[in-house]
Scaffold this motif. Sequence first.
Motif, PDB file in Angstrom:
ATOM      1  N   ALA A   1      10.201  10.113   7.271  1.00 20.88           N
ATOM      2  CA  ALA A   1       9.429  11.091   7.066  1.00 20.88           C
ATOM      3  C   ALA A   1       8.600  10.991   5.850  1.00 20.88           C
ATOM      4  O   ALA A   1       7.455  11.482   5.802  1.00 20.88           O
ATOM      5  CB  ALA A   1      10.206  12.574   7.240  1.00 20.88           C
ATOM      6  N   ASN A   2       9.146  10.762   4.773  1.00 17.02           N
ATOM      7  CA  ASN A   2       8.246  10.701   3.484  1.00 17.02           C
ATOM      8  C   ASN A   2       7.491   9.666   3.286  1.00 17.02           C
ATOM      9  O   ASN A   2       6.591   9.442   2.418  1.00 17.02           O
ATOM     10  CB  ASN A   2       9.389  10.831   2.184  1.00 17.02           C
ATOM     11  N   ARG A   3       7.118   8.794   4.246  1.00 19.50           N
ATOM     12  CA  ARG A   3       6.339   7.633   4.451  1.00 19.50           C
ATOM     13  C   ARG A   3       5.342   7.894   5.449  1.00 19.50           C
ATOM     14  O   ARG A   3       4.227   7.177   5.255  1.00 19.50           O
ATOM     15  CB  ARG A   3       7.011   6.219   4.817  1.00 19.50           C
ATOM     16  N   VAL A   4       5.404   9.026   6.342  1.00 15.04           N
ATOM     17  CA  VAL A   4       4.474   9.000   7.554  1.00 15.04           C
ATOM     18  C   VAL A   4       3.084   9.366   7.041  1.00 15.04           C
ATOM     19  O   VAL A   4       2.093   8.463   7.336  1.00 15.04           O
ATOM     20  CB  VAL A   4       4.846  10.380   8.309  1.00 15.04           C
ATOM     21  N   ARG A   5       2.838  10.134   5.756  1.00 18.97           N
ATOM     22  CA  ARG A   5       1.592  10.402   5.373  1.00 18.97           C
ATOM     23  C   ARG A   5       0.833   9.077   4.493  1.00 18.97           C
ATOM     24  O   ARG A   5      -0.287   8.810   4.754  1.00 18.97           O
ATOM     25  CB  ARG A   5       1.546  11.616   4.260  1.00 18.97           C
ATOM     26  N   ASP A   6       1.574   8.410   3.829  1.00 22.04           N
ATOM     27  CA  ASP A   6       1.186   7.353   3.314  1.00 22.04           C
ATOM     28  C   ASP A   6       0.801   6.258   4.261  1.00 22.04           C
ATOM     29  O   ASP A   6      -0.457   5.576   4.174  1.00 22.04           O
ATOM     30  CB  ASP A   6       2.406   6.597   2.549  1.00 22.04           C
ATOM     31  N   ILE A   7       1.415   5.908   5.254  1.00 22.94           N
ATOM     32  CA  ILE A   7       1.074   5.037   6.556  1.00 22.94           C
ATOM     33  C   ILE A   7      -0.160   5.537   7.173  1.00 22.94           C
ATOM     34  O   ILE A   7      -0.934   4.710   7.586  1.00 22.94           O
ATOM     35  CB  ILE A   7       2.089   4.830   7.356  1.00 22.94           C
ATOM     36  N   GLU A   8      -0.205   6.971   7.590  1.00 22.97           N
ATOM     37  CA  GLU A   8      -1.499   7.484   8.088  1.00 22.97           C
ATOM     38  C   GLU A   8      -2.589   7.195   7.241  1.00 22.97           C
ATOM     39  O   GLU A   8      -3.671   6.736   7.789  1.00 22.97           O
ATOM     40  CB  GLU A   8      -1.130   8.999   8.366  1.00 22.97           C
ATOM     41  N   ARG A   9      -2.477   7.464   6.119  1.00 22.18           N
ATOM     42  CA  ARG A   9      -3.595   7.195   4.995  1.00 22.18           C
ATOM     43  C   ARG A   9      -3.979   5.800   4.948  1.00 22.18           C
ATOM     44  O   ARG A   9      -5.328   5.688   5.093  1.00 22.18           O
ATOM     45  CB  ARG A   9      -3.454   7.517   3.584  1.00 22.18           C
ATOM     46  N   VAL A  10      -3.326   4.759   5.035  1.00 24.60           N
ATOM     47  CA  VAL A  10      -3.483   3.436   4.914  1.00 24.60           C
ATOM     48  C   VAL A  10      -4.153   2.769   6.378  1.00 24.60           C
ATOM     49  O   VAL A  10      -5.070   2.135   6.097  1.00 24.60           O
ATOM     50  CB  VAL A  10      -2.331   2.642   4.403  1.00 24.60           C
ATOM     51  N   THR A  11      -3.511   3.372   7.423  1.00 22.52           N
ATOM     52  CA  THR A  11      -3.840   2.945   8.831  1.00 22.52           C
ATOM     53  C   THR A  11      -4.494   3.810   9.429  1.00 22.52           C
ATOM     54  O   THR A  11      -5.191   3.171  10.355  1.00 22.52           O
ATOM     55  CB  THR A  11      -2.634   2.527   9.394  1.00 22.52           C
ATOM     56  N   GLY A  12      -4.643   5.061   9.476  1.00 26.49           N
ATOM     57  CA  GLY A  12      -5.672   5.895   9.992  1.00 26.49           C
ATOM     58  C   GLY A  12      -4.563   6.438  11.477  1.00 26.49           C
ATOM     59  O   GLY A  12      -5.159   6.857  12.162  1.00 26.49           O
TER      60      GLY A  12
ATOM     61  N   GLU B   1       0.765  -1.144  -0.001  1.00 29.97           N
ATOM     62  CA  GLU B   1      -0.060   0.212   0.052  1.00 29.97           C
ATOM     63  C   GLU B   1       0.919   1.218  -0.104  1.00 29.97           C
ATOM     64  O   GLU B   1       0.505   2.311  -0.570  1.00 29.97           O
ATOM     65  CB  GLU B   1      -0.906   0.031   1.177  1.00 29.97           C
ATOM     66  N   ILE B   2       2.095   1.232   0.458  1.00 30.44           N
ATOM     67  CA  ILE B   2       2.966   2.513   0.602  1.00 30.44           C
ATOM     68  C   ILE B   2       4.058   2.491  -0.314  1.00 30.44           C
ATOM     69  O   ILE B   2       4.637   3.416  -0.448  1.00 30.44           O
ATOM     70  CB  ILE B   2       3.369   2.717   2.068  1.00 30.44           C
ATOM     71  N   GLY B   3       4.030   1.480  -1.252  1.00 38.31           N
ATOM     72  CA  GLY B   3       4.886   1.501  -2.267  1.00 38.31           C
ATOM     73  C   GLY B   3       6.504   1.110  -1.972  1.00 38.31           C
ATOM     74  O   GLY B   3       7.287   1.481  -2.356  1.00 38.31           O
ATOM     75  N   VAL B   4       6.766   0.086  -0.735  1.00 36.64           N
ATOM     76  CA  VAL B   4       7.870  -0.345  -0.499  1.00 36.64           C
ATOM     77  C   VAL B   4       7.865  -1.991  -0.420  1.00 36.64           C
ATOM     78  O   VAL B   4       6.999  -2.581  -0.416  1.00 36.64           O
ATOM     79  CB  VAL B   4       8.417   0.174   0.915  1.00 36.64           C
ATOM     80  N   LYS B   5       8.970  -2.722  -0.421  1.00 35.23           N
ATOM     81  CA  LYS B   5       9.066  -4.001   0.016  1.00 35.23           C
ATOM     82  C   LYS B   5       9.006  -4.262   1.188  1.00 35.23           C
ATOM     83  O   LYS B   5       9.601  -3.487   2.036  1.00 35.23           O
ATOM     84  CB  LYS B   5      10.540  -4.482  -0.660  1.00 35.23           C
TER      85      LYS B   5
END
Length: 72
Positions: free
Chosen positions: A37-48, A21-25
């Motif tokens: 830091a550049n993954r925080v928003r993606d994880i927040e979006r996916v997990t809440g 979902e966040i585009g990493v392996k």
Amino acid sequence: MLDIVKRAAEKAGGITKLASEIGVKHPSLHSWKQIPANRVRDIERVTGIPDYELRPDLFRPPVGASAPEVTA
């Protein structure tokens, strides 16, 4: 693995799903010493999970919200 990453993986439906979902392996998630830091928003979006819980060193809780307990 970081506790917050474990928590995020549980909310996302597993480590592989979170990684996808966040585009990493998924092995990348195991090597993080902190969430990039550049993954925080993606994880927040996916997990809440709010940004201030993912990276309390970078983000502050909104006024009136309690700060998360930081564990090593």
